[in-house]
Design a protein around this motif. Structure first.
Motif, PDB file in Angstrom:
ATOM      1  N   UNK A 123       0.855  -1.180   0.000  1.00 36.71           N
ATOM      2  CA  UNK A 123       0.000   0.000   0.000  1.00 36.71           C
ATOM      3  C   UNK A 123       0.897   1.237   0.000  1.00 36.71           C
ATOM      4  N   UNK A 124       0.676   2.141  -0.942  1.00 38.81           N
ATOM      5  CA  UNK A 124       1.510   3.340  -1.069  1.00 38.81           C
ATOM      6  C   UNK A 124       0.689   4.569  -0.722  1.00 38.81           C
ATOM      7  N   UNK A 125       1.214   5.378   0.211  1.00 37.69           N
ATOM      8  CA  UNK A 125       0.647   6.685   0.539  1.00 37.69           C
ATOM      9  C   UNK A 125       1.706   7.726   0.239  1.00 37.69           C
ATOM     10  N   UNK A 126       1.395   8.628  -0.659  1.00 40.86           N
ATOM     11  CA  UNK A 126       2.382   9.592  -1.126  1.00 40.86           C
ATOM     12  C   UNK A 126       1.856  11.016  -0.986  1.00 40.86           C
ATOM     13  N   UNK A 127       2.600  11.856  -0.270  1.00 40.36           N
ATOM     14  CA  UNK A 127       2.310  13.283  -0.238  1.00 40.36           C
ATOM     15  C   UNK A 127       3.019  13.936  -1.417  1.00 40.36           C
ATOM     16  N   UNK A 128       2.297  14.759  -2.165  1.00 35.56           N
ATOM     17  CA  UNK A 128       2.911  15.444  -3.299  1.00 35.56           C
ATOM     18  C   UNK A 128       2.176  16.740  -3.590  1.00 35.56           C
ATOM     19  N   UNK A 129       2.919  17.717  -4.090  1.00 32.01           N
ATOM     20  CA  UNK A 129       2.324  18.956  -4.588  1.00 32.01           C
ATOM     21  C   UNK A 129       2.169  18.910  -6.108  1.00 32.01           C
ATOM     22  N   UNK A 130       2.689  17.863  -6.720  1.00 33.80           N
ATOM     23  CA  UNK A 130       2.769  17.817  -8.174  1.00 33.80           C
ATOM     24  C   UNK A 130       1.641  16.973  -8.765  1.00 33.80           C
ATOM     25  N   UNK A 131       0.800  17.628  -9.550  1.00 37.37           N
ATOM     26  CA  UNK A 131      -0.325  16.937 -10.140  1.00 37.37           C
ATOM     27  C   UNK A 131       0.070  15.817 -11.074  1.00 37.37           C
ATOM     28  N   UNK A 132       1.195  15.983 -11.796  1.00 38.96           N
ATOM     29  CA  UNK A 132       1.603  14.934 -12.727  1.00 38.96           C
ATOM     30  C   UNK A 132       2.137  13.711 -11.983  1.00 38.96           C
ATOM     31  N   UNK A 133       2.610  13.877 -10.749  1.00 37.18           N
ATOM     32  CA  UNK A 133       3.026  12.729  -9.944  1.00 37.18           C
ATOM     33  C   UNK A 133       1.806  12.062  -9.310  1.00 37.18           C
ATOM     34  N   UNK A 134       0.860  12.865  -8.846  1.00 36.49           N
ATOM     35  CA  UNK A 134      -0.378  12.317  -8.272  1.00 36.49           C
ATOM     36  C   UNK A 134      -1.167  11.528  -9.303  1.00 36.49           C
ATOM     37  N   UNK A 135      -0.939  11.812 -10.569  1.00 34.79           N
ATOM     38  CA  UNK A 135      -1.665  11.128 -11.643  1.00 34.79           C
ATOM     39  C   UNK A 135      -1.391   9.628 -11.675  1.00 34.79           C
ATOM     40  N   UNK A 136      -0.301   9.182 -11.018  1.00 33.88           N
ATOM     41  CA  UNK A 136      -0.002   7.749 -10.973  1.00 33.88           C
ATOM     42  C   UNK A 136      -0.871   7.002  -9.971  1.00 33.88           C
ATOM     43  N   UNK A 137      -1.517   7.712  -9.076  1.00 35.78           N
ATOM     44  CA  UNK A 137      -2.280   7.080  -7.992  1.00 35.78           C
ATOM     45  C   UNK A 137      -3.646   6.602  -8.464  1.00 35.78           C
ATOM     46  N   UNK A 138      -4.215   5.684  -7.687  1.00 31.13           N
ATOM     47  CA  UNK A 138      -5.584   5.231  -7.951  1.00 31.13           C
ATOM     48  C   UNK A 138      -6.599   5.953  -7.076  1.00 31.13           C
ATOM     49  N   UNK A 139      -6.126   6.558  -5.996  1.00 29.91           N
ATOM     50  CA  UNK A 139      -6.987   7.363  -5.118  1.00 29.91           C
ATOM     51  C   UNK A 139      -6.251   8.657  -4.812  1.00 29.91           C
ATOM     52  N   UNK A 140      -6.949   9.779  -4.925  1.00 30.67           N
ATOM     53  CA  UNK A 140      -6.355  11.078  -4.621  1.00 30.67           C
ATOM     54  C   UNK A 140      -7.173  11.728  -3.505  1.00 30.67           C
ATOM     55  N   UNK A 141      -6.491  12.034  -2.395  1.00 31.76           N
ATOM     56  CA  UNK A 141      -7.129  12.648  -1.232  1.00 31.76           C
ATOM     57  C   UNK A 141      -6.706  14.105  -1.162  1.00 31.76           C
ATOM     58  N   UNK A 142      -7.683  15.014  -1.138  1.00 31.33           N
ATOM     59  CA  UNK A 142      -7.413  16.449  -1.112  1.00 31.33           C
ATOM     60  C   UNK A 142      -7.701  16.994   0.284  1.00 31.33           C
ATOM     61  N   UNK A 143      -6.686  17.624   0.880  1.00 29.48           N
ATOM     62  CA  UNK A 143      -6.841  18.250   2.189  1.00 29.48           C
ATOM     63  C   UNK A 143      -7.000  19.762   2.039  1.00 29.48           C
ATOM     64  N   UNK A 144      -7.779  20.335   2.972  1.00 27.93           N
ATOM     65  CA  UNK A 144      -7.919  21.788   3.038  1.00 27.93           C
ATOM     66  C   UNK A 144      -8.342  22.177   4.444  1.00 27.93           C
ATOM     67  N   UNK A 145      -7.613  23.108   5.034  1.00 31.21           N
ATOM     68  CA  UNK A 145      -7.960  23.673   6.341  1.00 31.21           C
ATOM     69  C   UNK A 145      -8.164  22.602   7.411  1.00 31.21           C
ATOM     70  N   UNK A 146      -7.263  21.606   7.442  1.00 34.30           N
ATOM     71  CA  UNK A 146      -7.303  20.603   8.494  1.00 34.30           C
ATOM     72  C   UNK A 146      -8.337  19.518   8.328  1.00 34.30           C
ATOM     73  N   UNK A 147      -8.926  19.425   7.167  1.00 39.35           N
ATOM     74  CA  UNK A 147      -9.965  18.420   6.896  1.00 39.35           C
ATOM     75  C   UNK A 147      -9.741  17.793   5.518  1.00 39.35           C
ATOM     76  N   UNK A 148     -10.320  16.621   5.325  1.00 36.69           N
ATOM     77  CA  UNK A 148     -10.360  16.030   3.990  1.00 36.69           C
ATOM     78  C   UNK A 148     -11.446  16.746   3.205  1.00 36.69           C
TER      79      UNK A 148
END
Length: 243
Positions: free
Chosen positions: A201-226
């Motif tokens: 299982x891979x969990x990756x923090x990234x700021x780069x959209x082209x790197x996040x594109x490799x994932x099967x699930x993308x979790x977006x955080x904002x202001x301390x919440x999902x």
């Protein structure tokens, strides 16, 4: 995340407050999140959104102020420091933006470090270390120091070190942040292969959209919440980068 997949990680109402009184800062405000076993998850969000705090909690490097964190159905918030350290050593692997390799030791010796901490004998460390280097395509470079390796090769050594203990979860914090575009693609393809072929299982923090594109699930955080979860993301589909 697939609805029928077992959740290896489950957060419910997780909060995190730093400090007390009028200077207290609430980094997390009630995070609910399930991570399915075998998923490839990209965690995104602007600076201060809570994604790094969440990853520190998932890596057992920090504890929630309130809420529930279950790893393989174990209530992690009830564990003491030594028990959390044991969980880290047995089930988690870490990859960092800065590689964090020991400069005066060989690639193999760097990879063997987690096994040394676990008390494995020299023969076992060598066998497992070489197998991990082979998985990342660097078994022929086993006797080279970090200074003799490119940035991409150093990150491959770091990944080999992270997987040498056969972890259930690989936590990657901006793993391509110090690499050029070509090396970044190589590292993301390697993580994808490890996820698919080894079931990590891979969990990756990234700021780069082209790197996040490799994932099967993308979790977006904002202001301390999902803020939202893009489940069943098609790998290769563009992901909007965090501002």
């Amino acid at each position: 995340m697939a609805a029928d997949a077992e959740a290896i990680i489950a957060l419910r109402g997780v909060t995190k407050v730093y400090g007390s009184g009028p200077t207290a800062f609430q980094a997390l405000k009630g995070v609910d999140l399930d991570i399915a076993r075998g998923d490839f998850v990209a965690v995104m969000g602007p600076s201060g959104s809570g994604k790094s705090t969440t990853m520190n909690i998932l890596g057992c490097l920090d504890v929630p102020s309130d809420g529930s964190f279950r790893f393989k159905r174990v209530a992690v918030e009830t564990l003491d420091r030594d028990q959390r350290a044991l969980l880290r050593r047995r089930y988690l692997g870490f990859v960092f933006q800065g590689f964090n390799l020991l400069s005066r030791t060989t690639a193999l010796e760097n990879v063997e470090l987690p096994l040394l901490y676990r008390g494995e004998d020299k023969r076992t460390r060598h066998r497992l270390g070489m197998a991990a280097l082979e998985k990342v395509g660097l078994d022929k470079w086993w006797d080279h120091t970090p200074a003799e390796l490119s940035g991409g090769q150093q990150q491959r050594v770091a990944i080999a070190r992270a997987i040498v203990t056969n972890p259930d979860v690989l936590l990657a914090d901006e793993p391509t942040g110090n690499l050029d575009s070509e090396r970044s693609i190589e590292i993301m393809e390697l993580l994808t292969t490890l996820n698919r072929e080894s079931g990590i299982t891979v969990l990756m923090v990234t700021h780069e959209g082209d790197m996040a594109a490799y994932a099967r699930t993308v979790v977006h955080f904002k202001d301390g919440l999902v803020e939202r979860i893009d489940a069943n993301h098609a790998p290769g589909k563009p992901v909007e980068a965090a501002p």
